[in-house]
Design a protein around this motif. Structure first.
Motif, mmCIF file in Angstrom:
data_model
loop_
_atom_site.group_PDB
_atom_site.id
_atom_site.type_symbol
_atom_site.label_atom_id
_atom_site.label_comp_id
_atom_site.label_asym_id
_atom_site.label_seq_id
_atom_site.Cartn_x
_atom_site.Cartn_y
_atom_site.Cartn_z
ATOM 1 N N ALA A 95 0.950 -1.222 0.333
ATOM 2 C CA ALA A 95 0.153 -0.554 -0.085
ATOM 3 C C ALA A 95 0.663 1.205 0.072
ATOM 4 C CB ALA A 95 -1.089 -0.155 1.306
ATOM 5 N N ASP A 96 2.152 1.199 0.881
ATOM 6 C CA ASP A 96 2.227 2.417 0.728
ATOM 7 C C ASP A 96 3.415 2.656 -0.128
ATOM 8 O OD1 ASP A 96 4.134 4.800 1.639
ATOM 9 O OD2 ASP A 96 5.419 3.897 3.502
ATOM 10 N N ASP A 156 -0.117 -7.750 -4.275
ATOM 11 C CA ASP A 156 -0.776 -6.881 -3.519
ATOM 12 C C ASP A 156 -2.357 -7.591 -4.096
ATOM 13 O OD1 ASP A 156 -1.469 -5.448 -1.207
ATOM 14 O OD2 ASP A 156 -3.010 -3.671 -2.809
#
Length: 196
Positions: A157-158, A195
């Motif tokens: 996510a980052d 992801d």
């Protein structure tokens, strides 16, 4: 050649020119020519300006860049660390410090030290491209490398936030074939795939 004719009077200028030449040679992928030039710059700086001088710090960082690009990250690491220690907190050298910090982060990533790399890269990226303002092109390399470090740590996510910010600064619609745009898009695809 002109600076060499000036001898000692032009020593600081000569170190600047040698460092710039080494940097340009490395950028042109002429690493076998860049290394001796960078080493000469460091040696001259140490003798005439001293180990704590800002010009010596830059000469060391340029040599470290050349060494990193010739797969000698462990050797480069030492030079980056000494250079950063010299420029840490020195007024007027903040940008130079951040650029060296970004390169140091890449070196740490080459050494598979993902946590330390992410710390250095985030600090450099946030200085060169403050996250509270519009994206700037200056922090793109640090942001893309930070995204890579985060991706390798599983922080998708980052990593995606970092890569998207870099892509905004790169303007991929205007420059779709730019190597940095291609690299950023490939990394974004890998992050998105991981992801899922």
């Amino acid at each position: 050649a002109s600076y060499r004719l000036l001898e000692a009077a032009g020593e600081e200028g000569l170190v600047h020119v040698l460092s710039n030449l080494a940097d340009a040679l490395a950028f042109a992928n002429r690493l076998e020519d860049a290394e001796p030039t960078a080493r000469e710059a460091v040696q001259r700086a140490l003798v005439t300006l001293g180990p704590e001088h800002r010009v010596t710090a830059r000469a060391r960082a340029v040599l470290a860049d050349v060494l990193r690009r010739t797969d000698r990250a462990a050797e480069a690491r030492v030079l980056y660390e000494v250079s950063l220690a010299t420029t840490q907190g020195v007024a007027g050298l903040e940008r130079s410090h951040a650029m060296t910090q970004s390169a140091y982060g890449m070196c740490l990533l080459d050494l598979h030290e993902h946590d330390a790399a992410a710390t250095q890269l985030r600090a450099a990226a946030d200085f060169l491209d403050p996250p509270t303002g519009p994206p700037t092109g200056e922090g793109v390399t640090a942001r893309i490398t930070l995204a890579r470090a985060l991706h390798e740590r599983g922080e998708e996510a980052d990593a995606l936030i970092q890569i998207e910010r870099a892509l905004v600064a790169l303007d991929p619609d205007t420059n779709p074939t730019d190597p940095m745009v291609v690299l950023a898009k490939e990394l974004r695809d890998a992050i998105v795939a991981a992801d899922r």
